[in-house]
Design a protein around this motif. Sequence first.
Motif, PDB file in Angstrom:
ATOM      1  N   SER A 121     103.259  89.487  21.947  1.00 42.54           N
ATOM      2  CA  SER A 121     103.970  88.331  21.630  1.00 42.54           C
ATOM      3  C   SER A 121     103.214  87.076  20.742  1.00 42.54           C
ATOM      4  O   SER A 121     101.996  87.095  21.119  1.00 42.54           O
ATOM      5  CB  SER A 121     104.532  87.544  22.923  1.00 42.54           C
ATOM      6  OG  SER A 121     103.666  87.007  23.645  1.00 42.54           O
ATOM      7  N   GLY A 122     104.265  86.485  20.133  1.00 46.54           N
ATOM      8  CA  GLY A 122     103.416  85.142  19.444  1.00 46.54           C
ATOM      9  C   GLY A 122     102.492  84.307  20.438  1.00 46.54           C
ATOM     10  O   GLY A 122     101.770  83.940  20.079  1.00 46.54           O
ATOM     11  N   ALA A 123     103.314  84.084  21.566  1.00 49.30           N
ATOM     12  CA  ALA A 123     102.391  83.386  22.400  1.00 49.30           C
ATOM     13  C   ALA A 123     101.066  83.936  23.039  1.00 49.30           C
ATOM     14  O   ALA A 123      99.943  83.366  22.913  1.00 49.30           O
ATOM     15  CB  ALA A 123     103.168  82.866  23.764  1.00 49.30           C
ATOM     16  N   VAL A 126      98.776  83.555  20.126  1.00 48.54           N
ATOM     17  CA  VAL A 126      98.140  82.270  20.013  1.00 48.54           C
ATOM     18  C   VAL A 126      96.979  82.062  21.308  1.00 48.54           C
ATOM     19  O   VAL A 126      95.971  81.509  21.166  1.00 48.54           O
ATOM     20  CB  VAL A 126      99.051  81.267  20.104  1.00 48.54           C
ATOM     21  CG1 VAL A 126      98.440  79.901  20.266  1.00 48.54           C
ATOM     22  CG2 VAL A 126     100.250  80.962  19.027  1.00 48.54           C
ATOM     23  N   PHE A 149     105.222  74.118  17.809  1.00 44.52           N
ATOM     24  CA  PHE A 149     105.603  75.108  18.614  1.00 44.52           C
ATOM     25  C   PHE A 149     104.753  76.391  18.693  1.00 44.52           C
ATOM     26  O   PHE A 149     104.635  76.880  17.443  1.00 44.52           O
ATOM     27  CB  PHE A 149     107.098  75.424  18.719  1.00 44.52           C
ATOM     28  CG  PHE A 149     107.693  76.438  19.645  1.00 44.52           C
ATOM     29  CD1 PHE A 149     108.142  75.811  20.915  1.00 44.52           C
ATOM     30  CD2 PHE A 149     107.539  77.826  19.618  1.00 44.52           C
ATOM     31  CE1 PHE A 149     108.557  76.503  21.930  1.00 44.52           C
ATOM     32  CE2 PHE A 149     107.834  78.695  20.786  1.00 44.52           C
ATOM     33  CZ  PHE A 149     108.467  77.859  21.948  1.00 44.52           C
ATOM     34  N   HIS A 150     104.003  76.637  19.780  1.00 40.38           N
ATOM     35  CA  HIS A 150     103.094  77.830  19.789  1.00 40.38           C
ATOM     36  C   HIS A 150     103.524  78.806  20.862  1.00 40.38           C
ATOM     37  O   HIS A 150     102.879  79.921  21.101  1.00 40.38           O
ATOM     38  CB  HIS A 150     101.721  77.368  19.687  1.00 40.38           C
ATOM     39  CG  HIS A 150     101.399  76.518  18.700  1.00 40.38           C
ATOM     40  ND1 HIS A 150     101.266  76.919  17.556  1.00 40.38           N
ATOM     41  CD2 HIS A 150     101.090  75.253  18.806  1.00 40.38           C
ATOM     42  CE1 HIS A 150     100.963  76.034  16.498  1.00 40.38           C
ATOM     43  NE2 HIS A 150     100.840  74.983  17.278  1.00 40.38           N
ATOM     44  N   GLY A 151     104.410  78.316  21.647  1.00 40.02           N
ATOM     45  CA  GLY A 151     104.986  79.407  22.620  1.00 40.02           C
ATOM     46  C   GLY A 151     105.166  78.744  23.994  1.00 40.02           C
ATOM     47  O   GLY A 151     105.187  77.645  24.345  1.00 40.02           O
ATOM     48  N   GLU A 224     101.030  75.264  12.450  1.00 42.12           N
ATOM     49  CA  GLU A 224     102.037  76.349  11.455  1.00 42.12           C
ATOM     50  C   GLU A 224     102.249  75.632   9.978  1.00 42.12           C
ATOM     51  O   GLU A 224     102.368  74.448   9.877  1.00 42.12           O
ATOM     52  CB  GLU A 224     103.474  75.957  12.125  1.00 42.12           C
ATOM     53  CG  GLU A 224     103.637  76.395  13.396  1.00 42.12           C
ATOM     54  CD  GLU A 224     104.670  75.914  14.381  1.00 42.12           C
ATOM     55  OE1 GLU A 224     105.782  76.146  14.303  1.00 42.12           O
ATOM     56  OE2 GLU A 224     104.437  74.774  14.807  1.00 42.12           O
ATOM     57  N   GLU A 229     110.025  75.996  15.223  1.00 37.85           N
ATOM     58  CA  GLU A 229     111.049  75.241  16.245  1.00 37.85           C
ATOM     59  C   GLU A 229     111.048  73.647  15.853  1.00 37.85           C
ATOM     60  O   GLU A 229     112.060  73.036  16.288  1.00 37.85           O
ATOM     61  CB  GLU A 229     110.502  75.518  17.518  1.00 37.85           C
ATOM     62  CG  GLU A 229     110.345  77.033  17.954  1.00 37.85           C
ATOM     63  CD  GLU A 229     111.874  77.565  17.711  1.00 37.85           C
ATOM     64  OE1 GLU A 229     112.844  77.229  18.437  1.00 37.85           O
ATOM     65  OE2 GLU A 229     111.617  78.737  16.910  1.00 37.85           O
ATOM     66  N   ASP A 257      99.229  79.483  12.562  1.00 35.14           N
ATOM     67  CA  ASP A 257     100.332  80.252  13.250  1.00 35.14           C
ATOM     68  C   ASP A 257     101.417  80.458  12.229  1.00 35.14           C
ATOM     69  O   ASP A 257     102.101  79.666  12.020  1.00 35.14           O
ATOM     70  CB  ASP A 257     100.795  79.100  14.517  1.00 35.14           C
ATOM     71  CG  ASP A 257     101.465  79.864  15.342  1.00 35.14           C
ATOM     72  OD1 ASP A 257     102.344  80.903  14.737  1.00 35.14           O
ATOM     73  OD2 ASP A 257     102.084  79.453  16.448  1.00 35.14           O
ATOM     74  N   VAL A 259     103.581  82.804  13.050  1.00 37.33           N
ATOM     75  CA  VAL A 259     104.372  83.597  13.705  1.00 37.33           C
ATOM     76  C   VAL A 259     105.943  83.549  13.102  1.00 37.33           C
ATOM     77  O   VAL A 259     106.634  84.679  12.808  1.00 37.33           O
ATOM     78  CB  VAL A 259     104.555  83.055  14.948  1.00 37.33           C
ATOM     79  CG1 VAL A 259     105.632  83.645  15.956  1.00 37.33           C
ATOM     80  CG2 VAL A 259     103.256  83.475  15.810  1.00 37.33           C
ATOM     81  N   GLN A 260     106.349  82.255  12.778  1.00 33.85           N
ATOM     82  CA  GLN A 260     107.817  82.209  12.176  1.00 33.85           C
ATOM     83  C   GLN A 260     107.525  82.268  10.594  1.00 33.85           C
ATOM     84  O   GLN A 260     108.632  82.827   9.901  1.00 33.85           O
ATOM     85  CB  GLN A 260     108.450  80.933  12.914  1.00 33.85           C
ATOM     86  CG  GLN A 260     109.722  80.941  12.567  1.00 33.85           C
ATOM     87  CD  GLN A 260     110.709  80.156  13.505  1.00 33.85           C
ATOM     88  OE1 GLN A 260     111.759  79.697  13.367  1.00 33.85           O
ATOM     89  NE2 GLN A 260     109.981  79.891  14.507  1.00 33.85           N
ATOM     90  N   LYS A 286     106.688  88.075  15.532  1.00 35.15           N
ATOM     91  CA  LYS A 286     107.914  88.059  15.152  1.00 35.15           C
ATOM     92  C   LYS A 286     108.326  89.321  14.148  1.00 35.15           C
ATOM     93  O   LYS A 286     108.440  90.673  14.439  1.00 35.15           O
ATOM     94  CB  LYS A 286     108.644  86.830  14.673  1.00 35.15           C
ATOM     95  CG  LYS A 286     108.893  85.576  15.867  1.00 35.15           C
ATOM     96  CD  LYS A 286     109.315  84.493  15.340  1.00 35.15           C
ATOM     97  CE  LYS A 286     109.374  83.312  16.133  1.00 35.15           C
ATOM     98  NZ  LYS A 286     110.621  83.349  17.260  1.00 35.15           N
TER      99      LYS A 286
HETATM  100  C1  LIG Z   1     105.184  79.126  15.435  1.00 39.96           C
HETATM  101  C2  LIG Z   1     105.408  79.935  16.605  1.00 39.96           C
HETATM  102  N1  LIG Z   1     104.281  80.369  17.263  1.00 39.96           N
HETATM  103  C3  LIG Z   1     104.628  81.049  18.318  1.00 39.96           C
HETATM  104  C4  LIG Z   1     105.687  81.531  18.990  1.00 39.96           C
HETATM  105  C5  LIG Z   1     105.892  82.249  20.287  1.00 39.96           C
HETATM  106  O1  LIG Z   1     106.180  83.361  19.895  1.00 39.96           O
HETATM  107  P1  LIG Z   1     106.745  84.375  21.075  1.00 39.96           P
HETATM  108  O2  LIG Z   1     108.000  83.774  21.231  1.00 39.96           O
HETATM  109  O3  LIG Z   1     106.844  85.604  20.581  1.00 39.96           O
HETATM  110  O4  LIG Z   1     105.828  84.270  22.306  1.00 39.96           O
HETATM  111  C6  LIG Z   1     106.969  81.073  18.161  1.00 39.96           C
HETATM  112  C7  LIG Z   1     108.193  81.420  18.751  1.00 39.96           C
HETATM  113  O5  LIG Z   1     109.179  80.910  18.263  1.00 39.96           O
HETATM  114  C8  LIG Z   1     106.687  80.496  16.957  1.00 39.96           C
HETATM  115  O6  LIG Z   1     107.681  79.936  16.182  1.00 39.96           O
END
Ligand SMILES: Cc1ncc(COP(=O)(O)O)c(C=O)c1O
Length: 454
Positions: A121-123, A126, A149-151, A224, A229, A257, A259-260, A286
């Motif tokens: 997962s993203g979290a 990170v 937002f990092h998780g 990011e 978020e 980051d 992720v998004q 993601k």
């Molecule tokens: C920029 C960013 N980092 C990390 C995450 C966390 O990812 P996850 O929900 O897969 O743990 C998100 C989730 O929305 C995100 O947008």
Amino acid sequence: MATIQLKTPIPGPRSRALAARRADAVPRGISQSTPLYVAKAEGAVIEDVDGNRYVDFAGGIGCLNVGHRSPGVVKAIEDQLACYLHTCVQVTAYEGYVRLAERLNRLTPGTFSKKTFLVNSGAEAVENAVKIARSYTGRPGIIAFEDAFHGRTMMTLALTSKTHPYKAGFQPFPGEVYRIPYAYCYRCSYNLKYPACDLYCARHLEDTFKRVVAQEGVAAVIAEPVLGEGGFVAPPQDFFKVLIESCRKHGVLFIADEVQSGFGRTGALFASEHYGIEPDLIVTAKSIGGGLPLAAVTGRAEIMDAPGPGGLGGTFAGNPLSCAAALAVLDLFEKEDLSQHASQLGARFQKRARAWQKNWPIIGDVRGLGAMQALELVQSHDKREPAAEETKQVTQYCYEHGLITISAGSYGNVIRLLMPLVITEAQMDEALDVLESALKTVHEGKHEPVVQPV
Ligand SMILES: Cc1ncc(COP(=O)(O)O)c(C=O)c1O
């Protein structure tokens, strides 16, 4: 024929019945932005259990840039299913993991030698980027941004900015996290104006090293490239270059980051490319998995190799099905210019949204990069008080009329677009028609919800 087809009032009876069961079985902490239950999904279209069809502007929160059930992804998963499901790469490894690492090493910005580590997962990615940065530098501090937002794990909550509903009540968080303002020009924390500000927020990092935390105690700055978020904020062109210059001067790593913002969303494979930056570590998740859980940390080989054998890992991390799906996602990006299509989608949205903004003062800001577009809703243009209630009304109107949208922003007043990049122009126009009538109806104060929001 129109894509959107609504056969029942929304939500329909089957969705309502499931919602009642869910209320008894699932904790309320897991919120749901629509009252809908899915039966099937294809491309940019979702059909619910009552047979209603919607255009999907949420994409499982940015996980479906290649669309629901992308044929190449489904085929790759089926092929993998026929071989094995799980062995754990730390016990008996498999080629898919290695091939994916090789491809991410090639595709991420920077021509230097890189290595990739996969997780779920993203979290989790990170968290691991922080572990790797600390291990390499021998320093504890991490600098994160306002509105980041990092998780939702403990370390990533420490890095995340928004208090309610993410952080409040879950303290204490791990320490050694410091926060500085992001280049959120519409709500500048320093009340300055770009470009006259000369990127004061980025240059202020030097001051942070003097007044908040000494540089020799900082392992990394994490950012990011476009806030997710936090409200789809794309900083001015040189923001990251200035930050990274400071980082390099002091031996501080820069973690992007993505992720998004990754996998074509912004009109480039990674948003970092728009800014001409080469992060030391890039976190992806993601849309990398085409709908399956997968995340990665990719970075400079010498940094990635800092933790010793056994220092990184996870039972399901980089599982074979997710690797197969991700390789198919990358194949699709090679075959079809989805990033280019993302830019076209963004331009199509911007053209209409700028006209809406002229008509309806509720639209304070129209912004974004590529298909990572958003509207920030406000009570008035001059004071910019966030219009969170109206934002809820717009998203509710949308799903009641066949468009699934989600909000964002520290004040809950941003409508963001995360549609699959394979959406057709006709579907896009149909969806924007719904969004337009939602904004008009809410602007005129005429929204009458079918049911109370969930
Ligand atoms: C920029 C960013 N980092 C990390 C995450 C966390 O990812 P996850 O929900 O897969 O743990 C998100 C989730 O929305 C995100 O947008």
